[in-house]
Design a protein around this motif. Structure first.
Motif, PDB file in Angstrom:
ATOM      1  N   MET A  98       5.127  -1.162  -1.648  1.00  0.00           N
ATOM      2  CA  MET A  98       4.225  -0.915  -2.762  1.00  0.00           C
ATOM      3  C   MET A  98       4.719   0.261  -3.611  1.00  0.00           C
ATOM      4  O   MET A  98       4.725   0.198  -4.841  1.00  0.00           O
ATOM      5  N   ARG A  99       5.163   1.299  -2.955  1.00  0.00           N
ATOM      6  CA  ARG A  99       5.647   2.472  -3.682  1.00  0.00           C
ATOM      7  C   ARG A  99       6.922   2.134  -4.459  1.00  0.00           C
ATOM      8  O   ARG A  99       7.126   2.593  -5.584  1.00  0.00           O
ATOM      9  N   PHE A 100       7.779   1.337  -3.849  1.00  0.00           N
ATOM     10  CA  PHE A 100       9.022   0.944  -4.507  1.00  0.00           C
ATOM     11  C   PHE A 100       8.733   0.096  -5.742  1.00  0.00           C
ATOM     12  O   PHE A 100       9.318   0.301  -6.813  1.00  0.00           O
TER      13      PHE A 100
ATOM     14  N   VAL B  48      12.047   7.739   1.509  1.00  0.00           N
ATOM     15  CA  VAL B  48      10.889   6.836   1.465  1.00  0.00           C
ATOM     16  C   VAL B  48      11.378   5.471   1.945  1.00  0.00           C
ATOM     17  O   VAL B  48      11.665   4.561   1.160  1.00  0.00           O
ATOM     18  N   ARG B  49      11.479   5.321   3.245  1.00  0.00           N
ATOM     19  CA  ARG B  49      11.968   4.087   3.851  1.00  0.00           C
ATOM     20  C   ARG B  49      11.548   4.035   5.312  1.00  0.00           C
ATOM     21  O   ARG B  49      11.042   5.028   5.854  1.00  0.00           O
ATOM     22  N   THR B  50      11.772   2.901   5.944  1.00  0.00           N
ATOM     23  CA  THR B  50      11.417   2.765   7.359  1.00  0.00           C
ATOM     24  C   THR B  50      12.362   1.763   8.008  1.00  0.00           C
ATOM     25  O   THR B  50      13.105   1.058   7.320  1.00  0.00           O
ATOM     26  N   ASN B  51      12.345   1.708   9.340  1.00  0.00           N
ATOM     27  CA  ASN B  51      13.219   0.809  10.119  1.00  0.00           C
ATOM     28  C   ASN B  51      14.701   1.039   9.806  1.00  0.00           C
ATOM     29  O   ASN B  51      15.485   0.103   9.686  1.00  0.00           O
ATOM     30  N   LYS B  52      15.097   2.330   9.688  1.00  0.00           N
ATOM     31  CA  LYS B  52      16.506   2.658   9.423  1.00  0.00           C
ATOM     32  C   LYS B  52      17.402   2.254  10.594  1.00  0.00           C
ATOM     33  O   LYS B  52      18.574   1.952  10.408  1.00  0.00           O
TER      34      LYS B  52
ATOM     35  N   GLN C 291       0.821  -1.182   0.000  1.00  0.00           N
ATOM     36  CA  GLN C 291       0.000   0.000   0.000  1.00  0.00           C
ATOM     37  C   GLN C 291       0.862   1.241   0.000  1.00  0.00           C
ATOM     38  O   GLN C 291       1.807   1.368   0.751  1.00  0.00           O
ATOM     39  N   ALA C 292       0.557   2.160  -0.905  1.00  0.00           N
ATOM     40  CA  ALA C 292       1.382   3.349  -1.028  1.00  0.00           C
ATOM     41  C   ALA C 292       0.772   4.523  -0.290  1.00  0.00           C
ATOM     42  O   ALA C 292      -0.424   4.608  -0.118  1.00  0.00           O
TER      43      ALA C 292
END
Length: 691
Positions: A240-242, A271-275, A162-163
């Motif tokens: 999803m966006r990637f 546009v990322r998470t859990n860095k 999901q974007a």
């Protein structure tokens, strides 16, 4: 068969450039850009739970694969496609769904001052195109529905995660709620060059020359805290966006490093998470999740080394010692022993000089981190790399959960030089990961008529009507051999009542295409209806659109034309299985990439007053529970925000159908608010009328 592990659908394959120094446990080939969708033995859940329909709220525009307008009466069967994460079918009383692109116009700079020197003109940006009438699917599984890999209803297609739409609506008060451009006003162009000056003419726009331009004002819609620590919704959104950007870049660019380019864009734009690097589980990522891109694993924090096979903590991560966080098994590059489901012998990294000659591996970097983890006893995430069943040159990565390093040793490798070997053992009480993949492989080998299989009920619910058999299994109660006999199986809705269009003129491509050849020329009249572009690439849906127009029997092209994807019947190995709490469900034996066509939605057309209260097999296009954006964001690929492809479905009339009496495999796709399948309207001519 384990219902908790699904297979994700993803788009096309890509190559990650190899590095000269293979000390990073290089895994160079990455599958083509596929988008996450359904994983093997993953349940396919439809987007809409159908109960008594409440008042229908106005939905924001969904982003269809391809946009286009068409005037015809009641549509026939919608098609199902596979997509990576959960989706909800668009609904709206006007039969359109809004996607809320909320993208404000980009202000253009003014021209240079009069009399200033000429500068090199910048390249123009690329545009986009149009749609038809079928269904696409992709998304994650809903744990409340024991579904494995399929989706329900109209032509179903696999979709990605999901974007999140990257703009704040509050700054775009001028935007309409439905499918409208950010503004109807013309964009002011900069002033022309000074009178009498000379400038070389711009070359015609060439997609292959397209350069990615980063948008400095781009808002990723992810907070700094969310970038450090994510959750399942954020992970699904980033993936999803990637996948959407990979599809776009793969479509308009001839470059091979599409995934690397997409990863660079996402990393730079945040546009990322859990860095935040961590030991143990990663928020939002579950055992059994499937990845088609190495960069995709990096963007959600599962494995942050690109593309080294061993990831470990560094001093900058606040670690007192370099403990291993994750490892990725190699496909053919290193001598990993991966036959066992609960143990793994992992080969250390290195062993090659920069000039390519072999040498002994050294106890440094990743190897040293694995030794530290063995002494410390910390958990290590294991990702299994395997060959992509649909692309022998590509790879698929399955997250197999948490392991611990029990011991290590040194032995001579195939090159005659020393290699480190690390024995890892899987922790107990985890959902199955790689085991589900292996089970699906065994089922593919044994076929649908394996009566020795646990819970086997019947070999083919379609009774031979489908090109591939669809077995029925009941692992909940092995002694119960009853199976659904309360409906008639049909492969298509040939009896669907259609509104006849007076004086309808055929739009076949006989006059624009050569007989016997698959359509592909932008001048093909059918492709022109789709905005001048094929809507599928390697049998993957590129964009959701208001409508997709396919060729028909009136066209000169063959039955296997690239523009007849949804008319070729079932192409995936599926099975109907008994769930613990939701009756019968549908799942897949093979991974389904986002954008993959699953099946048509075969039902009987109903009027709203004809729907019975206890009918659990109703599909209603006017209902939507969760808006999502499946198409790419133009700003992420250097395009104007106005170039986005509309995802607002445009139907000739409302679709309200029931599979209670007649249906196909889509009948067994359970409805879910966390769907992994979406529908896409597709139109083609049948018996001289639009269908």
């Amino acid at each position: 068969m384990d219902e908790s592990t699904p297979i994700e659908a993803t788009p096309f394959s890509y190559l990650i450039p190899s590095f000269a120094d293979d000390e990073d446990n290089l895994m160079e080939n990455i599958s083509s850009p596929t988008f996450q969708g359904v994983t093997p033995l993953q349940t396919v859940d439809d987007e809409t739970p159908y109960t008594t329909p409440p008042p229908i709220p106005q939905a924001s525009p969904l982003q269809p694969t391809n946009e286009e307008n068409y005037n015809t009466p009641t549509p026939s069967q919608p098609l199902l496609l596979a997509t990576p994460l959960s989706f909800v079918p668009p609904s709206d009383e006007s039969n359109t769904v809004d996607v809320d692109p909320s993208i404000g116009p980009i202000k253009r700079g003014r021209g240079r001052p009069k009399g200033s020197k000429n500068s090199k003109p910048s390249k123009k940006k690329l545009g986009t195109s149009h749609p038809n009438n079928e269904v696409v699917v992709s998304g994650q599984n809903d744990e409340t529905h024991n579904n494995t890999s399929l989706s329900p209803h109209p032509p179903l297609v696999a979709t990605n995660l999901q974007a999140i739409v990257p703009y704040d609506h509050s700054d775009n008060n001028s935007l309409a709620d439905d499918d409208a451009a950010p503004s109807s006003d013309a964009i002011k162009r900069g002033r022309g060059r000074p009178k009498g000056s000379s400038v070389k003419k711009l070359k015609p726009n060439n997609p292959d020359d397209k350069m990615v331009i980063f948008c400095p004002s781009f808002d990723s819609m992810i907070t700094e805290e969310e970038k450090e620590n994510g959750n399942e919704e954020l992970v699904d959104s980033v993936r999803m966006r990637f996948n959407a950007v990979c599809r776009r870049l793969g479509h308009v660019s001839s470059e091979k490093a599409v995934v690397t380019t997409a990863f660079s864009i996402f990393n730079k734009q945040g546009v990322r998470t859990n860095k935040k690097k961590r030991v143990g589980p990663v928020p939002g990522v579950k055992p059994g999740d499937i990845f088609y891109f190495w960069g995709e694993m990096c963007l959600v924090g599962l494995h942050t080394q690109m593309p080294a096979g061993i990831d470990y903590l560094l001093t900058k991560d606040g670690a007192a010692e370099g403990l291993t966080t994750s490892v990725v098994t190699s496909v053919g590059h290193y001598n990993d022993r991966t036959d066992e489901l609960h143990t793994l012998v992992y080969t250390g990294q290195g062993g090659t000089c920069k000039d390519g000659k072999p040498r002994d591996q050294e106890l440094t970097r990743g190897n040293l981190a694995l030794v530290a983890s063995q002494k410390k006893g910390n958990e290590v995430r294991v990702i299994r790399g395997v060959e992509d069943p649909s692309d022998k040159k590509g790879k698929v990565y399955i997250y197999d959960g948490l392991y611990v390093v029990t011991h290590y040793w040194i032995e001579k490798g195939t090159t005659g030089f020393n290699e480190f070997k690390f024995n890892l053992v899987r922790q107990q009480d985890q959902p199955p990961g790689f085991a589900t993949w292996r089970l699906a492989e065994e089922l593919m080998k044994c076929g649908s008529s394996n009566q020795l299989r646990k819970g086997f009920v019947f070999g083919d619910i379609s009774l031979g009507l489908e090109a591939l058999p669809v077995p029925i299994v009941n692992e909940v109660d092995e002694n119960d051999k009853e199976w659904p006999l309360d409906f008639n199986y049909r492969v298509s809705s040939k009896n669907l009542s259609m509104m006849i269009i007076p004086n309808h003129q055929s739009t076949g491509c006989n006059n624009t295409c050569k007989g016997g050849q698959s359509c592909g020329d932008p001048m093909c009249s059918c492709i022109q209806r789709n905005g001048g572009q094929l809507q599928y690439d390697n049998r993957i849906l590129l964009y959701r659109r208001p409508m997709i127009y396919e060729c028909s029997d009136l066209c000169a092209c063959p039955a296997d034309c690239k523009n007849r994807l949804t008319q070729s019947g079932l192409k995936l190995r599926l099975e109907v299985f008994k769930t613990k709490s939701c009756g019968w469900g549908l799942r897949s034996w093979e991974p389904i990439r986002a954008g993959t066509f699953i099946c048509e939605l075969v039902d009987t057309v109903k009027e709203r007053d004809e729907i019975e209260e206890d009918d659990e097999y109703v599909f209603d296009t006017s209902r939507v529970y969760k808006k999502f954006r499946w198409n790419y964001e133009p700003e992420l690929v250097g395009e104007d925000c106005w170039d986005q492809v509309s995802e607002v479905y445009k139907l000739r009339s409302e679709i309200l159908v029931s599979a209670r009496a007649f249906g196909n495999v889509s009948r067994f796709m359970n409805h879910s608010c966390l769907a992994n399948v979406m529908w896409q309207p597709v139109e083609y001519e049948k018996d001289g009328q639009p269908s």
